[in-house]
Design a protein around this motif. Sequence first.
Motif, mmCIF file in Angstrom:
data_model
loop_
_atom_site.group_PDB
_atom_site.id
_atom_site.type_symbol
_atom_site.label_atom_id
_atom_site.label_comp_id
_atom_site.label_asym_id
_atom_site.label_seq_id
_atom_site.Cartn_x
_atom_site.Cartn_y
_atom_site.Cartn_z
ATOM 1 N N ALA A 25 4.934 4.384 3.280
ATOM 2 C CA ALA A 25 4.439 3.156 2.399
ATOM 3 C C ALA A 25 5.156 2.018 2.952
ATOM 4 O O ALA A 25 4.025 1.405 2.816
ATOM 5 N N ASP A 26 5.869 1.822 2.598
ATOM 6 C CA ASP A 26 6.690 0.410 3.153
ATOM 7 C C ASP A 26 5.954 -0.290 4.564
ATOM 8 O O ASP A 26 5.775 -1.487 4.202
ATOM 9 N N MET A 27 5.853 0.492 5.428
ATOM 10 C CA MET A 27 5.202 0.156 6.896
ATOM 11 C C MET A 27 4.266 0.104 6.699
ATOM 12 O O MET A 27 3.491 -1.255 7.437
ATOM 13 N N LEU A 28 3.809 0.772 6.196
ATOM 14 C CA LEU A 28 2.096 0.785 5.099
ATOM 15 C C LEU A 28 1.302 -0.716 5.121
ATOM 16 O O LEU A 28 1.073 -1.900 5.683
ATOM 17 N N ARG A 29 2.657 -1.498 4.513
ATOM 18 C CA ARG A 29 2.602 -2.815 3.475
ATOM 19 C C ARG A 29 2.801 -3.907 4.632
ATOM 20 O O ARG A 29 2.059 -4.607 4.401
ATOM 21 N N ASP A 30 3.317 -3.683 4.925
ATOM 22 C CA ASP A 30 3.713 -4.436 6.234
ATOM 23 C C ASP A 30 2.974 -4.443 7.403
ATOM 24 O O ASP A 30 2.378 -6.245 7.223
ATOM 25 N N ALA A 31 2.005 -3.613 7.994
ATOM 26 C CA ALA A 31 1.172 -3.316 8.829
ATOM 27 C C ALA A 31 0.079 -4.155 8.030
ATOM 28 O O ALA A 31 -0.154 -5.430 9.177
ATOM 29 N N ALA A 32 -0.460 -3.657 6.938
ATOM 30 C CA ALA A 32 -1.642 -4.561 5.679
ATOM 31 C C ALA A 32 -1.900 -6.019 5.896
ATOM 32 O O ALA A 32 -2.136 -7.155 6.004
ATOM 33 N N LEU A 33 -0.159 -6.752 5.512
ATOM 34 C CA LEU A 33 0.040 -8.036 5.593
ATOM 35 C C LEU A 33 0.046 -9.100 6.280
ATOM 36 O O LEU A 33 -0.041 -9.672 6.445
ATOM 37 N N LEU A 34 0.441 -8.392 7.668
ATOM 38 C CA LEU A 34 -0.117 -8.720 8.486
ATOM 39 C C LEU A 34 -1.509 -8.912 9.202
ATOM 40 O O LEU A 34 -1.801 -9.581 9.218
ATOM 41 N N LEU A 35 -2.016 -8.268 8.888
ATOM 42 C CA LEU A 35 -3.505 -8.353 8.919
ATOM 43 C C LEU A 35 -4.366 -9.407 8.065
ATOM 44 O O LEU A 35 -4.605 -9.388 8.653
ATOM 45 N N LEU A 36 -3.535 -9.518 7.249
ATOM 46 C CA LEU A 36 -4.038 -9.988 5.940
ATOM 47 C C LEU A 36 -3.266 -11.877 6.848
ATOM 48 O O LEU A 36 -4.316 -12.812 6.735
ATOM 49 N N LYS A 37 -2.780 -11.613 7.336
ATOM 50 C CA LYS A 37 -1.973 -13.064 7.823
ATOM 51 C C LYS A 37 -3.522 -13.189 9.367
ATOM 52 O O LYS A 37 -3.342 -14.573 9.107
ATOM 53 N N ARG A 38 -2.889 -12.026 10.267
ATOM 54 C CA ARG A 38 -3.618 -12.168 10.853
ATOM 55 C C ARG A 38 -5.101 -13.068 11.146
ATOM 56 O O ARG A 38 -6.290 -14.501 11.235
ATOM 57 N N TYR A 39 -5.763 -12.935 9.463
ATOM 58 C CA TYR A 39 -6.969 -12.808 9.205
ATOM 59 C C TYR A 39 -7.319 -15.087 8.397
ATOM 60 O O TYR A 39 -8.266 -15.611 9.280
ATOM 61 N N TYR A 40 -5.982 -14.676 8.181
ATOM 62 C CA TYR A 40 -6.025 -16.538 7.591
ATOM 63 C C TYR A 40 -5.688 -17.030 8.867
ATOM 64 O O TYR A 40 -6.189 -18.371 9.095
ATOM 65 N N HIS A 60 -11.661 6.836 6.353
ATOM 66 C CA HIS A 60 -10.391 6.869 5.368
ATOM 67 C C HIS A 60 -9.839 5.466 5.124
ATOM 68 O O HIS A 60 -8.544 5.475 4.509
ATOM 69 N N SER A 61 -9.385 5.721 6.965
ATOM 70 C CA SER A 61 -8.142 4.629 6.551
ATOM 71 C C SER A 61 -7.659 3.578 6.673
ATOM 72 O O SER A 61 -6.892 3.093 6.691
ATOM 73 N N GLY A 62 -9.183 2.929 6.295
ATOM 74 C CA GLY A 62 -9.219 1.429 5.371
ATOM 75 C C GLY A 62 -9.140 1.580 4.459
ATOM 76 O O GLY A 62 -8.224 0.656 3.786
ATOM 77 N N ILE A 63 -8.869 2.819 3.787
ATOM 78 C CA ILE A 63 -9.059 2.270 2.142
ATOM 79 C C ILE A 63 -7.378 1.978 1.895
ATOM 80 O O ILE A 63 -7.487 0.742 1.051
ATOM 81 N N PRO A 64 -6.356 2.867 2.560
ATOM 82 C CA PRO A 64 -5.160 2.625 1.995
ATOM 83 C C PRO A 64 -4.524 0.878 2.108
ATOM 84 O O PRO A 64 -4.627 -0.078 1.843
ATOM 85 N N LEU A 65 -5.099 0.347 3.841
ATOM 86 C CA LEU A 65 -4.770 -1.132 3.948
ATOM 87 C C LEU A 65 -5.938 -1.970 2.905
ATOM 88 O O LEU A 65 -4.789 -2.961 3.169
ATOM 89 N N ALA A 66 -7.307 -2.203 2.916
ATOM 90 C CA ALA A 66 -7.659 -2.502 2.061
ATOM 91 C C ALA A 66 -7.078 -2.683 0.309
ATOM 92 O O ALA A 66 -7.793 -3.780 -0.042
ATOM 93 N N THR A 67 -6.865 -1.523 0.008
ATOM 94 C CA THR A 67 -6.252 -1.951 -1.419
ATOM 95 C C THR A 67 -4.808 -3.182 -1.312
ATOM 96 O O THR A 67 -4.583 -3.431 -2.221
ATOM 97 N N ILE A 68 -3.216 -2.391 -0.510
ATOM 98 C CA ILE A 68 -2.839 -3.816 0.040
ATOM 99 C C ILE A 68 -3.669 -4.537 0.272
ATOM 100 O O ILE A 68 -2.050 -5.737 -0.688
ATOM 101 N N ILE A 69 -3.927 -5.062 0.484
ATOM 102 C CA ILE A 69 -4.213 -6.651 0.869
ATOM 103 C C ILE A 69 -5.425 -7.324 -0.708
ATOM 104 O O ILE A 69 -4.914 -8.555 -0.601
ATOM 105 N N ALA A 70 -6.088 -6.213 -0.724
ATOM 106 C CA ALA A 70 -6.674 -6.737 -1.986
ATOM 107 C C ALA A 70 -6.070 -6.966 -3.336
ATOM 108 O O ALA A 70 -6.130 -7.796 -4.468
ATOM 109 N N ALA A 71 -4.438 -6.584 -3.575
ATOM 110 C CA ALA A 71 -3.536 -6.589 -4.637
ATOM 111 C C ALA A 71 -2.897 -7.645 -4.130
ATOM 112 O O ALA A 71 -2.355 -7.755 -4.931
ATOM 113 N N GLU A 72 -2.445 -7.703 -2.782
ATOM 114 C CA GLU A 72 -1.859 -8.723 -2.684
ATOM 115 C C GLU A 72 -2.142 -10.388 -2.967
ATOM 116 O O GLU A 72 -1.820 -11.650 -3.312
#
Length: 206
Positions: free
Chosen positions: A62-77, A102-114
């Motif tokens: 979960a911790d690494m998944l959150r890091d990956a999601a936040l990197l993805l968000l930064k990539r967007y910006y 299915h796999s995009g859901i946890p990433l999207a959830t983390i990004i939305a929360a952030e």
Amino acid sequence: MSSLDELIGKAKLLHAEGHSPSQIADELSLSMETVTWLLTQQKDTEAPKDIHINWTVVGGNADMLRDAALLLLKRYYYGEAEARDCTPADIPAPELVVGVAHSGIPLATIIAAEEGAQFTMYHPKKHAQGENPIGSISGNFAQVQGRHCLIVDDVITSGNTMKDIISHLVNHGAVPEAVCVLFNKKNIKEIDGVPVFSLFQVSRTD
């Protein structure tokens, strides 16, 4: 055992457990063509050229998944800032983050929360049943109409699912701003005018 033999074994095991070919394709990050070949291995046919991506080390933590999601968000910006010739701080936050089952859901959830954004999920038509399957937005989460959306998934394989999502969102009054994925297997830069941002471009050298 070769990596191909391992993939054949994984595909057949998932099929025996009741997974559909489309679910297996998502699970193994492979195209439907490749999964069909893995399950049938028709004589006198070569395995399709494809790339298997195994990111379970990240996805299972979960911790690494959150890091990956936040990197993805930064990539967007950063990607949007470069395209608009401005700074990342000038890019407005997405109003709605759409996770692809299915796999995009946890990433999207983390990004939305952030971002303090709303969240919804999309069921691709390849997972639907019936003679004329269609994709759909879940009714249990935020509505898409009038919202500026960021679409999030783990892998782009052919781009067909993303084309369906973009079309669905536009037809329901939403504005798709960008697609964000961890891995881009087709080196796609945009889909129907919507930019694609990925952390990793994957390509074959043979």
